[in-house]
Design a protein around this motif. Structure first.
Motif, short mmCIF file in Angstrom:
data_model
loop_
_atom_site.label_atom_id
_atom_site.label_comp_id
_atom_site.label_asym_id
_atom_site.label_seq_id
_atom_site.Cartn_x
_atom_site.Cartn_y
_atom_site.Cartn_z
N ALA A 148 0.83 -1.16 0.06
CA ALA A 148 0.11 -0.11 0.07
C ALA A 148 0.89 1.24 -0.02
O ALA A 148 1.83 1.47 0.71
CB ALA A 148 -0.90 -0.07 1.30
N SER A 149 0.52 2.24 -0.92
CA SER A 149 1.39 3.25 -0.97
C SER A 149 0.67 4.38 -0.47
O SER A 149 -0.51 4.70 -0.71
CB SER A 149 1.67 3.66 -2.28
OG SER A 149 0.59 3.85 -3.16
N ALA A 150 1.25 5.30 0.68
CA ALA A 150 0.58 6.22 1.23
C ALA A 150 1.12 7.49 0.83
O ALA A 150 2.33 7.85 0.78
CB ALA A 150 0.82 6.17 2.60
N LEU A 151 0.04 8.64 0.35
CA LEU A 151 0.56 9.88 -0.17
C LEU A 151 -0.31 10.89 0.83
O LEU A 151 -1.52 10.93 0.87
CB LEU A 151 0.35 9.96 -1.45
CG LEU A 151 0.85 11.26 -2.29
CD1 LEU A 151 2.11 11.21 -2.27
CD2 LEU A 151 0.43 11.31 -3.67
N ASP A 152 0.72 11.64 1.56
CA ASP A 152 -0.15 12.81 2.46
C ASP A 152 0.20 14.11 1.82
O ASP A 152 0.96 14.70 2.01
CB ASP A 152 0.52 12.56 3.90
CG ASP A 152 -0.01 13.57 4.72
OD1 ASP A 152 -0.95 14.29 4.87
OD2 ASP A 152 0.40 13.36 6.01
N PRO A 153 -1.07 14.64 1.08
CA PRO A 153 -1.07 15.91 0.58
C PRO A 153 -0.71 16.93 1.55
O PRO A 153 0.02 17.86 1.27
CB PRO A 153 -2.49 16.11 -0.20
CG PRO A 153 -2.87 14.73 -0.18
CD PRO A 153 -2.32 13.75 0.98
#
Length: 572
Positions: free
Chosen positions: A303-308
């Protein structure tokens, strides 16, 4: 990584040779594919690239011989070689891993290049136009690009990369064909490279379950492929580093010159089968067995997490959509598609809880007399943290004490100085060091700061707020207008408290930037200092022509590439 080089008539033979009939069935390189709506219009999109078709396109003719430029071919550059290169660990995966994994790695590379080309045609492709006395850059369509996949370096080592030959022609909205506005292409190179790498990581993580981590250079490589193994298969890089070591020059420009000066001829006798056998033996000796590759690529998607919100918080100054897109691509360590990154960027810019519009920034391409606007200005955005930092720094800079760089007062505080050259800055830093005051130097241009530190004997700043400020030392800040308010705020606060001296060194009046109050104040102060003659530099007989090159040149003289090569000890 993405590099861009011009392709003139004399260089065409290099690309055509790879497509000749003599290349053979077992060649290291193989014919690639056509990309772009312009190639589809010519009937080339679904056919293999042949030497004849490529040669016709390069000279601005359709495969049937019809001219593609109405005013004749007066171009100096026939195409631009946009080379997309995999990280070394991915090249090893495609070269020495079991066939199923190797095939998936090559497929991921090709898919990432394809997505990047779509972005370039949609968002970057442009032509130059004149409207009266005003020249501008306008969006274009009709990209024609030939992608040639190469697998080996000249060492030869595994080096999966694609030469994307972008024909130097396109059509504007009215259908008029002309040469490209290459300035736009070069200006977008960093962003396009980041998007390609993010797309590549996404495909590999989805298909093979691999994980990535960034090394000390910021390059995202596969977890499970050690750095010493990557170095063992990077003999060209080692050759270039060895050639540069005696010179003490390691700037990007010096590296490019050393690479050209030490480049060996390509051995046409290589076959793919022989190279893969050699690579497999070397990889096995280094521990890259099939069982090891099964551990590197377990097949479970991560799972790839991207925190804008965290990405927005990383900005030090107002930013544009392009800058946000690049930051999102860097933050997606496990990868993301270009389409997803663009969707996230647009969602962030419409989220009032994260960002707010701050103005418009004119976008200028080129430099000197050839500079002209790229078209419509870009909207800039800011955050509450940036606004708060800008207020603190702008207030402090407005009250900063002007001084001559060579006559810095011994008391603590925030000072503002002008300098006409890096040589003057280095002399002043040497003088400060002789007075017994510890000196540190920092700036947005790390190469320039490192070079000045070497010239003056000072130490470059690498870690946070230095203890030197708390002991009455001096912090020299080069180009403060490029650092951003949030990067300057800790320094300004320390100087205001009396923790040593902070000197903001301006080498020129900075251009305005929409929404950037700190730059606005710096611009006003530097213009005032210039009128009062503050910080006037003495005559400099040696000078530094290029701040970022790390190579000195006589004053008033620009380095040519042969001249720099001689300075580095390459050639005569």
């Amino acid at each position: 990584m993405l590099t861009i080089a011009t392709v003139r008539r004399e260089r065409c033979s290099y690309y055509l040779a790879a497509l000749s009939d003599e290349a053979g069935h077992d060649a290291v390189e193989e014919p690639g594919r056509w990309y772009g709506s312009g190639a589809r219009a010519l009937g080339l999109h679904d056919v293999p690239i042949t030497a004849r078709d490529l040669e016709m396109v390069l000279v601005a003719r359709a495969p049937d011989g019809a001219p593609l430029l109405p005013a004749g071919d007066r171009r100096r550059n026939l195409a631009f070689d946009c080379t997309f290169t995999c990280p070394k660990s991915v090249s090893l995966l495609a070269a020495v891993a079991p066939p199923a994994l190797a095939h998936a790695a090559e497929h991921a590379h090709v898919a990432a290049v394809s997505a990047s080309v779509d972005y370039l045609e949609r968002a970057v492709l442009s032509v130059r136009r004149s409207r009266g006395r005003q020249r501008t850059s306008e969006p274009a369509r009709g990209l024609i690009a030939a992608a040639l996949v190469h697998r080996a370096s000249r060492a030869p080592d595994p080096h999966l990369h694609t030469h994307l030959l972008v024909a130097n022609l396109a059509r504007d909205a009215a259908g008029t064909a002309s040469a490209l506005d290459v300035r736009r292409l070069f200006d977008e190179r960093g962003l396009a490279a980041g998007l390609y790498e993010a797309e590549l990581r996404w495909h590999l993580a989805r298909d093979l379950g691999v994980a990535f981590q960034r090394d000390e250079r910021g390059v995202a490589d596969l977890v499970g492929v050690p750095a010493d193994v990557r170095r063992a298969f990077s003999r060209r890089s080692e050759e270039i580093a060895a050639a540069l070591a005696p010179t003490g020059r390691f700037s990007p420009r010096a590296v490019r010159i050393a690479a050209a000066a030490t480049r060996p001829s390509k051995d046409a006798s290589w076959t793919r089968r022989a190279l893969e056998a050699d690579w497999s033996l070397r990889a096995g000796a280094l521990g890259l067995s099939p069982a090891h590759w099964a551990h590197v690529a377990p097949g479970r998607q991560l799972a790839s997490a991207l925190d804008p919100a965290a990405v927005c918080a990383s900005f030090d100054a107002p930013f544009t959509r392009r800058e946000l897109l690049g930051a999102l691509a860097r933050a997606a360590v496990q990868g993301s598609t270009i389409a997803e990154l663009e969707a996230v960027a647009d969602a962030v810019l419409y989220d009032a809880a994260l960002v707010a519009p701050s103005g418009w920034r004119p976008r200028v391409l080129g430099g000197g007399r050839t500079a002209f606007p790229s078209g419509a200005p870009e909207q800039t955005y800011t955050t509450s943290a940036i606004e708060h930092a800008q207020g603190r720094v702008a207030t402090a800079v407005a009250r900063a004490e002007p001084c001559r760089l060579a006559q810095l007062p011994r008391r603590s505080g925030l000072f503002l100085a002008l300098a006409e050259s890096d040589h003057e800055v280095a002399e002043a830093m040497i003088s400060l060091g002789r007075s017994g005051r510890p000196v540190r130097v920092t700036g947005a241009d790390a190469t320039r700061a490192e070079h000045l530190a070497q010239l003056s004997g000072a130490l470059p700043e690498r870690e946070g707020l230095p203890a030197v400020l708390r002991s009455g030392g001096v912090r020299v800040v080069l180009g403060p207008e490029e650092l951003g308010a949030r990067a300057l705020a800790p320094l300004v606060d320390a100087a205001t408290r009396g923790d040593g001296s902070v000197v903001l060194v301006l080498c020129a009046v900075p251009p305005p930037r929409a929404g950037d109050r700190v730059r606005h104040v710096l611009r006003e102060r530097s213009a005032l200092l210039g009128r009062k003659g503050q910080g006037a530099a003495r005559e400099n007989p040696t000078g530094v022509a290029r701040r970022d090159s790390g190579i000195s040149a006589p004053k008033g003289r620009r380095w040519s590439t042969p001249g720099v090569a001689r300075e580095l000890g390459f050639g005569r």
